[in-house]
Motif scaffolding. Structure first.
Motif, mmCIF file in Angstrom:
data_model
loop_
_atom_site.group_PDB
_atom_site.id
_atom_site.type_symbol
_atom_site.label_atom_id
_atom_site.label_comp_id
_atom_site.label_asym_id
_atom_site.label_seq_id
_atom_site.Cartn_x
_atom_site.Cartn_y
_atom_site.Cartn_z
ATOM 1 N N LYS A 170 0.812 -1.217 0.000
ATOM 2 C CA LYS A 170 0.000 0.000 0.000
ATOM 3 C C LYS A 170 0.847 1.269 0.000
ATOM 4 O O LYS A 170 0.505 2.253 -0.650
ATOM 5 C CB LYS A 170 -0.926 0.005 1.225
ATOM 6 C CG LYS A 170 -2.083 -0.988 1.127
ATOM 7 C CD LYS A 170 -2.958 -0.904 2.380
ATOM 8 C CE LYS A 170 -4.129 -1.873 2.289
ATOM 9 N NZ LYS A 170 -4.976 -1.837 3.516
ATOM 10 N N ALA A 171 1.907 1.273 0.762
ATOM 11 C CA ALA A 171 2.685 2.516 0.904
ATOM 12 C C ALA A 171 4.190 2.256 0.847
ATOM 13 O O ALA A 171 4.928 2.601 1.776
ATOM 14 C CB ALA A 171 2.316 3.197 2.218
ATOM 15 N N PRO A 172 4.678 1.641 -0.218
ATOM 16 C CA PRO A 172 6.110 1.329 -0.288
ATOM 17 C C PRO A 172 6.997 2.574 -0.300
ATOM 18 O O PRO A 172 8.038 2.607 0.355
ATOM 19 C CB PRO A 172 6.241 0.528 -1.589
ATOM 20 C CG PRO A 172 5.061 0.945 -2.410
ATOM 21 C CD PRO A 172 3.965 1.187 -1.436
ATOM 22 N N LYS A 173 6.568 3.590 -1.043
ATOM 23 C CA LYS A 173 7.390 4.799 -1.135
ATOM 24 C C LYS A 173 7.451 5.530 0.201
ATOM 25 O O LYS A 173 8.502 6.059 0.579
ATOM 26 C CB LYS A 173 6.839 5.724 -2.226
ATOM 27 C CG LYS A 173 6.990 5.159 -3.636
ATOM 28 C CD LYS A 173 6.466 6.131 -4.680
ATOM 29 C CE LYS A 173 6.626 5.553 -6.074
ATOM 30 N NZ LYS A 173 6.087 6.468 -7.125
ATOM 31 N N THR A 174 6.321 5.570 0.904
ATOM 32 C CA THR A 174 6.293 6.223 2.225
ATOM 33 C C THR A 174 7.239 5.517 3.196
ATOM 34 O O THR A 174 7.979 6.158 3.957
ATOM 35 C CB THR A 174 4.866 6.204 2.801
ATOM 36 O OG1 THR A 174 3.984 6.845 1.872
ATOM 37 C CG2 THR A 174 4.820 6.919 4.140
ATOM 38 N N ILE A 175 7.218 4.190 3.147
ATOM 39 C CA ILE A 175 8.089 3.410 4.037
ATOM 40 C C ILE A 175 9.555 3.651 3.694
ATOM 41 O O ILE A 175 10.401 3.794 4.584
ATOM 42 C CB ILE A 175 7.742 1.905 3.943
ATOM 43 C CG1 ILE A 175 6.348 1.667 4.530
ATOM 44 C CG2 ILE A 175 8.788 1.056 4.671
ATOM 45 C CD1 ILE A 175 5.831 0.262 4.333
ATOM 46 N N ILE A 176 9.874 3.702 2.412
ATOM 47 C CA ILE A 176 11.256 3.940 1.987
ATOM 48 C C ILE A 176 11.729 5.305 2.478
ATOM 49 O O ILE A 176 12.845 5.443 3.009
ATOM 50 C CB ILE A 176 11.381 3.844 0.447
ATOM 51 C CG1 ILE A 176 11.171 2.392 -0.001
ATOM 52 C CG2 ILE A 176 12.747 4.352 -0.016
ATOM 53 C CD1 ILE A 176 11.089 2.218 -1.507
ATOM 54 N N VAL A 177 10.866 6.313 2.307
ATOM 55 C CA VAL A 177 11.220 7.664 2.768
ATOM 56 C C VAL A 177 11.428 7.660 4.283
ATOM 57 O O VAL A 177 12.368 8.275 4.799
ATOM 58 C CB VAL A 177 10.117 8.677 2.377
ATOM 59 C CG1 VAL A 177 10.375 10.030 3.056
ATOM 60 C CG2 VAL A 177 10.066 8.844 0.866
ATOM 61 N N PHE A 178 10.553 6.948 4.998
ATOM 62 C CA PHE A 178 10.677 6.851 6.458
ATOM 63 C C PHE A 178 12.033 6.247 6.852
ATOM 64 O O PHE A 178 12.719 6.763 7.741
ATOM 65 C CB PHE A 178 9.530 6.004 7.013
ATOM 66 C CG PHE A 178 9.653 5.716 8.489
ATOM 67 C CD1 PHE A 178 9.334 6.686 9.428
ATOM 68 C CD2 PHE A 178 10.103 4.475 8.934
ATOM 69 C CE1 PHE A 178 9.454 6.428 10.788
ATOM 70 C CE2 PHE A 178 10.227 4.207 10.287
ATOM 71 C CZ PHE A 178 9.906 5.183 11.220
#
Length: 750
Positions: free
Chosen positions: A384-392
């Motif tokens: 669902k949120a791979p990019k958000t997790i990577i940024v985190f």
């Protein structure tokens, strides 16, 4: 290769089992050749610049490391009964093998004149019997050469400084022999006094006692906890016993290899069994998970052969990168750990495999129940949120790196010991009653020789300035006895307590001291063999490497300010050398391991992306652990950097395993999201289990009394936990973003 290994297990099971047992038995015999080594010299390669300077000092001046033995009475030392006790203790000390010099109150000399004769006599005569102790008490209170050196302020404690014979290569044995002899033959014979031992000689023995004591307590406890966690996972007593037996055989074989290679067991190489134990457990759990799943050991090995082989090879690469380290024990750690890791894999595949093939166990059929919800949740989250997790993760890594660079490098060896250990108690008692116990040596170079009055007067001024420093407890040199003789030769006039103006007079005074003192009290201990340089022994309060570094720079600047040439030597610069090398070794080994592992994975998988993905733990995980150290107010030191290096070798194991299993799914033309889900639901449980076992077992080391074991516990919990999160959350997000959720296009070839 897979078919060859499986056919070997099927067709040559008995031969494999017998061969492995013979190999393990032979390797384990090497334990009888294993020697212990805890001296600071053992850290350096022969020919190292730090070691060469130290050896040059010892060659010209004799031993610098000593045993400090403080004797504390209930009343004042000046009591004739107490003096007799001190004289008896000194006689007993001289009976101990390898003690070549003793400095004490009862052999401290005083220069005096009697008519036309100059006498050098002990401050305390052999037949000291008097009802009037006031003259001695006055001397003890007012003699500046005794203060912070041989007598406490309350006059109830005094010190023996015992110097060992210099025996190259067996300094540790000599130190241990001296300490144990005192514990057996002196301390029990004087119950009326308190006796404390500290100093460099005692520290080496204390290292051995602390590490072996902790390991004797913690290793059995670790095996019990490992047995419990394995039983929860396997639910089969035979498999648990087999697993523990394999771990034990692997550890014994590794220690045996160390003995056969002549690598001594010390503070660093003592970490090898822990590392090998960890890798062995991981290999076992992977293979036995497959065994449980398929109820067939051949299928279990077949599904895990490539992943475990790759993790073994990459972990070995990581440890072999230590070979470039300037510090000898770290290079040895790399060699021994790599061999042990290889043995762990060989024993797992070619011993456990054939044994379970010949005697298959009746396991309960694996249930096809729904996978644990946590892995479904992780999968949904990463999709669902791979990019958000990577940024985190990027933000967390950046913050962690920032905190890492704020943390200073500062080793304090004395803090490695619990306050409850005998060594720590003795060191603190000495500080409270006498003063500084940490020693350093200064060499002052004369432009001509030590008879030069200009040089000696500058040296006198330098020592006077040195003793004004708050961190210096005492400076011992040739200057005081030389000035004392000069004064006595001038009718005891206090104004004549100085260095003579004439080189000839100084030569006469030196000659007088040389022939008047006993060999063990010779002034030759305070100048070089060629009489060109002067030795100044100092006792200072500096303990940590940062304090030693600053003090060394300031003292050497003080030397220059007094128009002298010289340097600080002895053990102190060796401590600084270890700090310098340990950081260099960590960075260098990380870069080498990262590069080689990346290239290796690119070649194996023919993918640049897979190669780069495999090195993420080397970049991200250490920063998390280092940030935790900073937040816990623990500076980087020798032990913490070593532990992080070892944990990193273990952590990358899971990453390679995850990537290998994922690539196997992708090679079957599954979509990226399908491959990730299968690996998470299948391998995720195994990776979580191995991490749980290792974290549970290694966290026990926080119960030890030795501070490096506390650091090991903190590091394993931190690094391995973050590594698991990285593998199960971050890697799937990277794969999803890079490849997309559709069918995978073949990765870019290397």
């Amino acid at each position: 290769m897979q078919k060859f290994v499986l056919s070997l297990i099927k067709d040559r099971s008995t031969l494999l089992i017998s061969s492995i047992f013979v190999l393990a038995a032979f390797l384990s015999l090497g334990i009888t050749k294993l020697e212990l080594e805890y001296s600071i010299k053992s850290w350096f390669r022969s020919g190292d610049q730090y070691l060469l300077r130290y050896e040059d000092f010892r060659e010209h001046y004799g031993p610098d490391s000593n045993l400090i033995m403080m004797v504390k009475f209930k009343d004042k030392v000046s009591n004739p009964k107490n003096i007799k006790t001190l004289q008896n203790i000194e006689k007993d000390l001289w009976k101990i093998k390898n003690i070549v010099r003793i400095e004490s109150l009862v052999n401290f000399n005083r220069t005096s004149a009697q008519e036309d004769e100059i006498l050098i006599n002990p401050l305390v005569p052999e037949s000291y019997q008097t009802n009037d102790v006031s003259p001695l008490e006055y001397e003890l209170k007012n003699n500046p050469e005794l203060k912070n050196y041989l007598i406490s302020k309350d006059l109830k404690s005094t010190v023996f400084y015992a110097y060992p014979r210099s025996k190259v290569g067996i300094e540790g044995k000599v130190a241990k022999g001296i300490v144990r002899s005192i514990q057996k033959t002196i301390i029990p014979n004087y119950p009326e006094v308190e006796i404390y031992m500290t100093g460099g000689v005692r520290m080496g023995e204390a290292f051995e006692t602390a590490t072996l004591g902790d390991f004797a307590f913690l290793i059995p406890l670790a095996f019990l906890l490992m047995a419990f966690t394995l039983w929860i996972f396997l639910r089969n007593t035979v498999l648990v016993i087999l697993s523990l037996g394999l771990v034990a055989i692997t550890v014994l074989s590794t220690l045996g290899v160390q003995g056969w290679l002549g690598v001594k067991l010390g503070l660093v190489t003592a970490m090898c069994p822990l590392t090998v134990m960890a890798i062995c457990v991981m290999d076992l759990v992977h293979v036995l998970s497959g065994y449980k799943k398929h109820n067939n050991i051949l299928l279990g090995i077949e599904s895990n052969l490539k992943p475990t082989l790759l993790t073994t090879l990459t972990t070995m690469i990581g440890f072999l990168s230590f070979l470039t380290a300037e510090l000898y024990p770290i290079a040895n750690l790399g060699i021994i750990s790599s061999i042990g890791i290889a043995l762990a894999w060989v024993y797992t595949i070619f011993l456990v495999g054939p044994m379970l093939y010949l005697i298959p166990l009746k396991l309960k059929t694996a249930k096809t129940a729904k996978a644990p919800q946590i892995f479904d949740f992780i999968f949904e989250l990463t999709q669902k949120a791979p990019k958000t997790i990577i940024v985190f993760f990027i933000i967390i890594t950046a913050v962690s790196l920032r905190l890492t660079f704020l943390n200073p490098i500062d080793s304090n060896v004395q803090n490695y010991f619990s306050s409850e250990t005998e060594f720590a108690k003795a060191t603190q008692a000495f500080k409270d009653n006498i003063g500084a116990s940490n020693a350093a040596e200064i060499v002052l170079k004369s432009p001509t020789d030590i008879k030069d009055p200009i040089f000696l007067k500058k040296a006198d001024q330098f020592i006077h300035a040195l003793e004004k420093r708050s961190d210096i407890g005492k400076a011992v040199s040739l200057i005081h006895p030389l000035k004392e003789v000069h004064k006595v030769m001038r009718s005891g006039d206090e104004k004549e307590y100085k260095i003579a103006d004439s080189k000839d007079i100084i030569a006469q005074e030196l000659f007088f001291l040389d022939i008047s003192l006993a060999p063990e009290k010779s002034i030759r201990n305070f100048h070089s063999i060629d009489s060109k340089n002067l030795r100044v022994s100092i006792f200072w309060h500096n303990e940590s490497s940062a304090q030693i570094k600053n003090a060394t720079q300031e003292v050497e600047q003080l030397i220059t300010d007094h128009g002298l040439e010289g340097y600080v030597t002895g053990v102190a610069p060796l401590v600084l050398g270890i700090d310098e090398y340990i950081v260099e070794s960590f960075i260098e080994s990380m870069l080498i391991a990262t590069t080689i592992i990346a290239i290796f994975m690119m070649i194996v998988f023919k993918s640049v992306f897979i190669g780069l993905l495999s090195i993420l733990p080397n970049i991200i995980v250490p920063s998390f652990g280092a940030a935790i150290l900073y937040l816990m107010d623990k500076p980087f030191d020798t032990s913490s950097v070593l532990v992080f290096s070892i944990c990193l070798g273990i952590a990358i194991d899971d990453t390679i395993y995850f990537i290998t299993r994922a690539q196997e799914q992708l090679d079957q033309n599954l979509s990226v999201d399908q491959a990730i889900k299968i690996v998470l639901l299948d391998a995720g449980k195994t990776l979580s289990l191995t991490t749980f076992i290792l974290v549970s077992v290694f966290s026990l080391f926080y119960l030890g009394s030795f501070t490096p074991n506390h650091n090991f516990a903190i590091a394993t919990v931190t690094v391995l936990s973050f590594a698991l999160i990285l593998d199960l959350v971050f890697l799937p997000c990277i794969m999803t973003v890079f490849f997309g959720r559709g069918r995978m296009i073949k990765p870019t070839k290397a």
